[in-house]
Write a protein that holds these residues in place. Structure first.
Motif, mmCIF file in Angstrom:
data_model
loop_
_atom_site.group_PDB
_atom_site.id
_atom_site.type_symbol
_atom_site.label_atom_id
_atom_site.label_comp_id
_atom_site.label_asym_id
_atom_site.label_seq_id
_atom_site.Cartn_x
_atom_site.Cartn_y
_atom_site.Cartn_z
ATOM 1 N N LYS A 37 0.669 -9.863 8.239
ATOM 2 C CA LYS A 37 1.604 -8.935 7.439
ATOM 3 C C LYS A 37 2.629 -9.632 7.000
ATOM 4 O O LYS A 37 3.091 -10.741 7.700
ATOM 5 N N GLU A 302 -0.459 0.078 13.456
ATOM 6 C CA GLU A 302 0.408 0.893 12.256
ATOM 7 C C GLU A 302 -0.382 1.442 11.445
ATOM 8 O O GLU A 302 -1.380 1.284 10.992
ATOM 9 N N ASN A 429 6.214 0.833 5.315
ATOM 10 C CA ASN A 429 6.320 -0.115 6.477
ATOM 11 C C ASN A 429 7.693 -0.880 6.554
ATOM 12 O O ASN A 429 7.775 -2.055 6.985
ATOM 13 N N THR A 431 10.657 -0.338 8.613
ATOM 14 C CA THR A 431 11.123 0.646 9.774
ATOM 15 C C THR A 431 12.600 0.983 9.654
ATOM 16 O O THR A 431 13.451 0.181 9.039
#
Length: 633
Positions: A37, A302, A429, A431
Motif C-alpha cells: 500500500k 483493513e 484509509n 487513519t
C-alpha cells in the motif's frame, strides 16, 4: 547465484513504522515485483538499497563486482548536458571497454611490442565477453523505442515525461546485472510499455521493481514480494496467484486473531485474580498470556476503501461534439471533423501515443479549450470531475484534514446519509492519527489518493481521468475500478494501464496521429487484436460479454447490414442498447431465481421485487426502442 540479500531490515520515522525485520534475496535471472500500500515504505526501501537512506537495523548485501542500475521516481542527472553528452559520459562497462579498445588501437599504430599486444588481447577479450560491439546498435534501438530522437536537446529543456524516458534509456543502456526500478511505466505510452516488457524478459536480466501495472507485472515478473502490516511475504507466481494466496493468508490471520481475542478475554480475568506469589506453572501461564495478548491486539485486515459519494443528477443532454477540428501552428490534433454525442453511463477509453492530443481532447470536452471549427455543447446539469496528470497543488503546511475541510465540512453520500471530513478520510484509509499530520509527510501515492478524494467530494456526474493509475497502489486501484464499474455517470479514461482500461471501458477513442481519431467498439486489447488481424479499415460490431458468474446464456442480437444508413447518433444508440439488453435480461433472470430460491425475509423479498420492477421496465423500454430503430432501416 545470489545478487542481493536483505536481512532483518527495519525502518521507522518516529512513531510511523514502515517495515520490521524483513528479509529477502534476489538471484541471477530472477524478476521480482514489490507490492505494498502507499506509505508502506516501498520508495524508502529503494532509497536504502541505493545508500541515500539508512536502515534502523539489518543489513543490505550486494554481490561483489556486479553493476546495479537504479530508476527512481525522482531521478536526477546533470540537466546542463545534452542527451548525447549524458550517454557519452555514462560510467559503465561498455564505455570503459570501448575507450580501452580505442586507446590500444591508437597505441598500436606507433608501437606493437609484447605489452601492447597483451593489452590488445585483453581489450578484445573484454569486448567479446560483454558484447560491446553491439553497444551503439543497442543505444539506437533503445532511443528509438522510447522516441528519443533529438539527442542534441539539453536535459533542462525536456518535459517531465521526456526526462523520465531519458532516465530509463540511460538505465537500460548501461545493461546492469541488477536493475531496481520504481514505477518504470509512468510517462510511457502503451507501445513503449509493450516493448519494455519484451526487453526485460531477457533471461540474463535480474530485476526488482515497483509497478501498479498488472499486465506489465505478469509479463515481466515471476515472483511477488509484499510488505503488509510491517512484515514481508513472498509469492512465487503471477498476480492472480498472489491475490488468491493473499486472500487465504488474510483469512487465516483473521481467524487466528479472533481465536486469540476469545482466549485473551478468559485469560485476562485469571491474570487479574491471580495471587502475587507465582509458582512455576503460574509463571508459565503468565508468559503464555502475554503472547496471547500480543496476538489478540494485532490489526485485522483493513477494510477496502468505500467510494460511495453522491453523484449530481444528470439530465438528458450531456456533451455534444459537432464537427469539431483543432490544430496548433506546429501540431495537428483533429484534422477531420469529429462528431460525438455522449450517452449516460458510458465509459470510454482514450488511447494514443504521447503527444497526439489526448489531454487537448479532454480539455475541449470540458470547454477549457476552444475548437477551430464546429461546436461543443454542454448540458446544464453536467458537473465534471477532472483527475489530471499533474495532480492537485497541495499546501504542504496544512494538515490533511484541513485540506478536506476547505472543500466541505460534510459530504453527502449516495444513500442519502452524510459523512464528516474526518469520517470520509477514514474511509479512504487515512487513519485519525494520519489526518492531523501535515501534507508534506504523505508519500506520492498517498497524495494521489487524497487528490482522488477531493475530486469525488464535488459529486461529479462526468468523470475525466487522465492517467489515474500513476502512483496509486494496487489496493486503491482495485477499489477505484469497483467504484467506476458501478458509477452511473459518464467516464472518460486516458490511461497506459491496459488492465485498468480493459476492465472498465465499453469502447475506445483511438487517436492515431496526424489528426485522425476513431471510435473502436471495444477495449484496448480487443483493438490491438483487431489491428493485428484487420483486413480493411472498417471497425467490427460491438462485442457483448456476460459475466460467467450469472450462469445464463444470452444470445446476442445481431443487426444485419442496414439497407438505409443510420445517423451516427442513432447507430451509437443502437450499439449501446444491444450491449445493455442482454445484461438486463441476465439480471432479470438472476433476480427471478433469487425469489424462487425460498427467501423468507420480508425486507429482502421486497427489495428484490422492487429491483425486478425497475429492471423489467428498463428492459421493456430498451426493447421497444430497439424495434423502433430496426424499423428505420
Amino acid at each position: 547465484m545470489n545478487l542481493l540479500s536483505i536481512n532483518n531490515l527495519s525502518k521507522a520515522y518516529g512513531a510511523k513504522k514502515l517495515f520490521n525485520k524483513i528479509s529477502f534475496g534476489i538471484n541471477y535471472g530472477e524478476k521480482v515485483a514489490l507490492v505494498a500500500k502507499n506509505g508502506s515504505g516501498k520508495t524508502t526501501l529503494f532509497k536504502i538499497l541505493k545508500g541515500i537512506e539508512i536502515a534502523d537495523e539489518g543489513e543490505v548485501v550486494f554481490r561483489k563486482d556486479i553493476t546495479i542500475g537504479f530508476l527512481d521516481q525522482n531521478f536526477t542527472f546533470d540537466e546542463s548536458l545534452s542527451i548525447q553528452q549524458l550517454i557519452d559520459t555514462a560510467d559503465n562497462k561498455f564505455v570503459k571497454a570501448i575507450k580501452e579498445y580505442d586507446a590500444v588501437i591508437k597505441l598500436s599504430e606507433t608501437s606493437m611490442d609484447a605489452k601492447v599486444a597483451d593489452r590488445m588481447e585483453e581489450a578484445l577479450n573484454l569486448m567479446n565477453e560483454i558484447e560491446a560491439w553491439d553497444y551503439e546498435k543497442n543505444i539506437l534501438e533503445i532511443l528509438s523505442r522510447l522516441e528519443i530522437r533529438d539527442t542534441t536537446q539539453i536535459a533542462k529543456t525536456l518535459s517531465g515525461g521526456q526526462k523520465k524516458r531519458v532516465a530509463l534509456a540511460l538505465t537500460l543502456i548501461n545493461r546492469p546485472n541488477l536493475i531496481i526500478m520504481d514505477e518504470p511505466t509512468n510517462h510511457l505510452d502503451i507501445d513503449m510499455i509493450e516493448w519494455l516488457e519484451n526487453y526485460l524478459q531477457d533471461a540474463s536480466l535480474s530485476i526488482l521493481l515497483v509497478t501498479h501495472d498488472r499486465y506489465f507485472l505478469d509479463e515481466v515478473c515471476d515472483k511477488i514480494i509484499e510488505i503488509d502490516n510491517y512484515k514481508l511475504y513472498e509469492y512465487n507466481g503471477n498476480f492472480d496467484y498472489y491475490l488468491e494466496k493473499k486472500a487465504e493468508r488474510e483469512q487465516i490471520s483473521d481467524a487466528e486473531i479472533d481465536k486469540a481475542r476469545n482466549l485473551y478475554r478468559k485469560e485476562v480475568v485469571w491474570v487479574r485474580k491471580m495471587p502475587k506469589a507465582r509458582g512455576t506453572k503460574s509463571k508459565s501461564r503468565v508468559d503464555a498470556f502475554y503472547e496471547i495478548e500480543k496476538k489478540a491486539k494485532q490489526k485485522r485486515v483493513e477494510k477496502k476503501i468505500e467510494l460511495t459519494v453522491k453523484m449530481e443528477r444528470m439530465g438528458s443532454k450531456i456533451v455534444e461534439l459537432h464537427d469539431i477540428t483543432k490544430n496548433y501552428p506546429n501540431k495537428t490534433i483533429l484534422s477531420d471533423p469529429f462528431t460525438y454525442t455522449f450517452i449516460p453511463g458510458e465509459k470510454i477509453g482514450v488511447v494514443g501515443k504521447n503527444g497526439v492530443g489526448k489531454t487537448t481532447l479532454l480539455n475541449i470536452i470540458q470547454g477549457k479549450e476552444t475548437v477551430d471549427k464546429g461546436k461543443v455543447s454542454l448540458g446544464d446539469t453536467i458537473v465534471f470531475g477532472y483527475y489530471s496528470q499533474g495532480g492537485m497543488i497541495i499546501n504542504t503546511d496544512k494538515r490533511i484534514i484541513e485540506i478536506v475541510q476547505d472543500i466541505a465540512e460534510h459530504i453527502p453520500l449516495a444513500n442519502g446519509a452524510s459523512l464528516s471530513a474526518s469520517q470520509l478520510l477514514t474511509r479512504f484509509n487515512f487513519t485519525p492519527a494520519v489526518q492531523f499530520s501535515y501534507a508534506h509527510t504523505l508519500s506520492g501515492g498517498e497524495k494521489r489518493r487524497l487528490y482522488l478524494l477531493t475530486i469525488l467530494m464535488k459529486n461529479p456526474n462526468f468523470l475525466i481521468l487522465d492517467e489515474p493509475t500513476n502512483d496509486l497502489d494496487i489496493v486503491t486501484l482495485q477499489t477505484l475500478e469497483d467504484f467506476l464499474e458501478e458509477f452511473k455517470g459518464c467516464v472518460l479514461i486516458v490511461s497506459h494501464d491496459r488492465y485498468f482500461i480493459d476492465r472498465l471501458v465499453d469502447h475506445t477513442f483511438v487517436l492515431e496521429g496526424d489528426g485522425a481519431i476513431k471510435d473502436f467498439p471495444g477495449n484496448y486489447t480487443e483493438y490491438r487484436e483487431w489491428k493485428a488481424n484487420k483486413k480493411d479499415e472498417k471497425f467490427p460490431e460491438l462485442k457483448i460479454e456476460i459475466p460467467v458468474e450469472q450462469k445464463v446464456v444470452v444470445e446476442k442480437k445481431v443487426t444485419e447490414a442496414p439497407a438505409k444508413k443510420l445517423s451516427y447518433k442513432t447507430q451509437r444508440e443502437l450499439e449501446i442498447i444491444e450491449a445493455e439488453i442482454p445484461k438486463l435480461e441476465a439480471k432479470k433472470l438472476e433476480l427471478e431465481n433469487k425469489l424462487a430460491s425460498g427467501i423468507t425475509e420480508y425486507n429482502e423479498i421486497q427489495k428484490i421485487s422492487d429491483e425486478l420492477k425497475v429492471i423489467a421496465k428498463d428492459l421493456d423500454e430498451k426493447s421497444v426502442r430497439w424495434l423502433e430503430i430496426q424499423e428505420e432501416v
